[in-house]
Design a protein around this motif. Structure first.
Motif, PDB file in Angstrom:
ATOM      1  N   LEU A 188       0.850  -1.185   0.000  1.00 24.85           N
ATOM      2  CA  LEU A 188       0.000   0.000   0.000  1.00 24.85           C
ATOM      3  C   LEU A 188       0.888   1.238   0.000  1.00 24.85           C
ATOM      4  CD1 LEU A 188      -2.735  -0.737   2.716  1.00 24.85           C
ATOM      5  CD2 LEU A 188      -2.942  -0.935   0.249  1.00 24.85           C
ATOM      6  N   TYR A 189       0.781   2.043  -1.034  1.00 22.97           N
ATOM      7  CA  TYR A 189       1.450   3.347  -1.037  1.00 22.97           C
ATOM      8  C   TYR A 189       0.455   4.372  -0.526  1.00 22.97           C
ATOM      9  CZ  TYR A 189       5.755   2.028  -3.377  1.00 22.97           C
ATOM     10  OH  TYR A 189       6.976   1.483  -3.670  1.00 22.97           O
ATOM     11  N   VAL A 190       0.864   5.131   0.484  1.00 19.60           N
ATOM     12  CA  VAL A 190       0.000   6.121   1.114  1.00 19.60           C
ATOM     13  C   VAL A 190       0.757   7.429   1.288  1.00 19.60           C
ATOM     14  CG1 VAL A 190      -1.359   4.336   2.293  1.00 19.60           C
ATOM     15  CG2 VAL A 190       0.616   5.344   3.445  1.00 19.60           C
ATOM     16  N   GLU A 191       0.010   8.491   1.559  1.00 15.53           N
ATOM     17  CA  GLU A 191       0.611   9.823   1.722  1.00 15.53           C
ATOM     18  C   GLU A 191       1.517   9.899   2.952  1.00 15.53           C
ATOM     19  OE1 GLU A 191       0.328  12.713  -0.174  1.00 15.53           O
ATOM     20  OE2 GLU A 191      -0.666  11.472  -1.687  1.00 15.53           O
ATOM     21  N   ASP A 192       1.080   9.327   4.063  1.00 13.31           N
ATOM     22  CA  ASP A 192       1.819   9.427   5.326  1.00 13.31           C
ATOM     23  C   ASP A 192       1.847   8.046   5.971  1.00 13.31           C
ATOM     24  OD1 ASP A 192       2.729   9.844   7.939  1.00 13.31           O
ATOM     25  OD2 ASP A 192       1.394  11.535   8.328  1.00 13.31           O
ATOM     26  N   CYS A 193       2.896   7.273   5.669  1.00 18.57           N
ATOM     27  CA  CYS A 193       2.941   5.892   6.151  1.00 18.57           C
ATOM     28  C   CYS A 193       3.012   5.820   7.677  1.00 18.57           C
ATOM     29  CB  CYS A 193       4.074   5.112   5.501  1.00 18.57           C
ATOM     30  SG  CYS A 193       5.732   5.697   5.867  1.00 18.57           S
ATOM     31  N   ASP A 194       3.613   6.803   8.331  1.00 20.12           N
ATOM     32  CA  ASP A 194       3.704   6.765   9.795  1.00 20.12           C
ATOM     33  C   ASP A 194       2.315   6.827  10.431  1.00 20.12           C
ATOM     34  OD1 ASP A 194       6.757   7.011  10.719  1.00 20.12           O
ATOM     35  OD2 ASP A 194       6.488   8.167   8.873  1.00 20.12           O
ATOM     36  N   ALA A 195       1.492   7.779  10.004  1.00 18.04           N
ATOM     37  CA  ALA A 195       0.139   7.909  10.548  1.00 18.04           C
ATOM     38  C   ALA A 195      -0.720   6.708  10.157  1.00 18.04           C
ATOM     39  CB  ALA A 195      -0.506   9.207  10.058  1.00 18.04           C
ATOM     40  N   PHE A 196      -0.606   6.269   8.914  1.00 21.59           N
ATOM     41  CA  PHE A 196      -1.387   5.137   8.407  1.00 21.59           C
ATOM     42  C   PHE A 196      -1.045   3.868   9.196  1.00 21.59           C
ATOM     43  CE2 PHE A 196      -2.785   1.880   5.501  1.00 21.59           C
ATOM     44  CZ  PHE A 196      -3.820   2.444   4.776  1.00 21.59           C
ATOM     45  N   PHE A 197       0.251   3.620   9.381  1.00 24.13           N
ATOM     46  CA  PHE A 197       0.734   2.439  10.098  1.00 24.13           C
ATOM     47  C   PHE A 197       0.229   2.468  11.545  1.00 24.13           C
ATOM     48  CE2 PHE A 197       3.928  -0.354  12.033  1.00 24.13           C
ATOM     49  CZ  PHE A 197       4.104  -1.328  11.067  1.00 24.13           C
ATOM     50  N   ALA A 198       0.341   3.614  12.197  1.00 24.09           N
ATOM     51  CA  ALA A 198      -0.113   3.741  13.585  1.00 24.09           C
ATOM     52  C   ALA A 198      -1.604   3.450  13.702  1.00 24.09           C
ATOM     53  CB  ALA A 198       0.216   5.137  14.119  1.00 24.09           C
ATOM     54  N   ARG A 199      -2.410   3.956  12.763  1.00 21.34           N
ATOM     55  CA  ARG A 199      -3.854   3.712  12.782  1.00 21.34           C
ATOM     56  C   ARG A 199      -4.152   2.221  12.607  1.00 21.34           C
ATOM     57  NH1 ARG A 199      -7.149   6.610   8.243  1.00 21.34           N
ATOM     58  NH2 ARG A 199      -6.295   4.911   7.022  1.00 21.34           N
ATOM     59  N   ALA A 200      -3.418   1.566  11.708  1.00 21.07           N
ATOM     60  CA  ALA A 200      -3.643   0.135  11.467  1.00 21.07           C
ATOM     61  C   ALA A 200      -3.261  -0.704  12.682  1.00 21.07           C
ATOM     62  CB  ALA A 200      -2.859  -0.317  10.235  1.00 21.07           C
ATOM     63  N   ILE A 201      -2.192  -0.337  13.366  1.00 21.90           N
ATOM     64  CA  ILE A 201      -1.790  -1.058  14.578  1.00 21.90           C
ATOM     65  C   ILE A 201      -2.830  -0.838  15.678  1.00 21.90           C
ATOM     66  CG2 ILE A 201      -0.027  -1.205  16.397  1.00 21.90           C
ATOM     67  CD1 ILE A 201       0.776  -2.429  13.606  1.00 21.90           C
ATOM     68  N   LYS A 202      -3.296   0.376  15.823  1.00 17.55           N
ATOM     69  CA  LYS A 202      -4.321   0.687  16.836  1.00 17.55           C
ATOM     70  C   LYS A 202      -5.602  -0.105  16.565  1.00 17.55           C
ATOM     71  CE  LYS A 202      -6.746   4.470  19.043  1.00 17.55           C
ATOM     72  NZ  LYS A 202      -7.023   5.902  19.073  1.00 17.55           N
ATOM     73  N   ALA A 203      -5.916  -0.355  15.296  1.00 14.83           N
ATOM     74  CA  ALA A 203      -7.126  -1.098  14.924  1.00 14.83           C
ATOM     75  C   ALA A 203      -6.980  -2.597  15.136  1.00 14.83           C
ATOM     76  CB  ALA A 203      -7.484  -0.803  13.466  1.00 14.83           C
ATOM     77  N   GLY A 204      -5.750  -3.079  15.388  1.00 16.12           N
ATOM     78  CA  GLY A 204      -5.569  -4.505  15.649  1.00 16.12           C
ATOM     79  C   GLY A 204      -4.537  -5.203  14.793  1.00 16.12           C
ATOM     80  N   GLY A 205      -3.870  -4.475  13.896  1.00 16.03           N
ATOM     81  CA  GLY A 205      -2.784  -5.073  13.123  1.00 16.03           C
ATOM     82  C   GLY A 205      -1.572  -5.311  14.002  1.00 16.03           C
ATOM     83  N   GLN A 206      -0.732  -6.272  13.619  1.00 18.40           N
ATOM     84  CA  GLN A 206       0.492  -6.581  14.368  1.00 18.40           C
ATOM     85  C   GLN A 206       1.708  -6.199  13.533  1.00 18.40           C
ATOM     86  OE1 GLN A 206       0.585  -7.846  17.611  1.00 18.40           O
ATOM     87  NE2 GLN A 206      -1.588  -7.348  17.463  1.00 18.40           N
TER      88      GLN A 206
END
Length: 137
Positions: free
Chosen positions: A88-106
């Motif tokens: 996944l290419y996104v505008e802000d990988c740091d914010a995107f990654f943090a949101r995905a981890i908070k949602a339950g990603g490992q």
């Protein structure tokens, strides 16, 4: 009679199709974690599973469905992740990654600046799919 387009509007050449054990819950996770938008779903006749669903993540479509008896494709799991990853290419990988981890990603690989010019990290979702989250820097 009009001529149909060989590639439907909004679609790209490659479209991932994810087989899951709880497609409805996965849709909720992808909405929270990745900002996905559900485009459609087709439940099974008994309403217990989803035979086909479409999500839009960024500018791309992802197909999803529950495992089906007799079908050759089996869903991965967190204990036996899929033998592939989705980039996944996104505008802000740091914010995107943090949101995905908070949602339950490992997290399986922390975010780092890579030699090829991307900032990238990897995570595994609760259903066993691996996602590489990147921003080209």
């Amino acid at each position: 009679m009009g001529q149909s387009k060989p590639i439907p509007k909004g679609m790209h050449t490659v479209t991932p199709s994810l087989v899951l054990r709880d497609c409805a819950r996965a849709i909720q996770f992808y909405e929270r974690a990745f900002g996905a938008k559900e485009l459609m779903r087709m439940p099974s006749p008994d309403g217990r599973s989803i035979w086909h669903a479409e999500l839009k993540i960024g500018d791309s479509i992802v197909y999803l469905n529950d495992e089906m008896p007799g079908a050759p494709a089996r869903a991965p799991s967190p204990m036996q992740p899929a033998a592939m990853s989705i980039q996944l290419y996104v505008e802000d990988c740091d914010a995107f990654f943090a949101r995905a981890i908070k949602a339950g990603g490992q997290s399986t690989m922390k975010l780092e600046d890579m030699f090829w010019g991307d900032r990238m990290g990897m995570l595994t979702d609760p259903f066993g799919y691996q996602w590489a989250i990147s921003t080209h820097v």
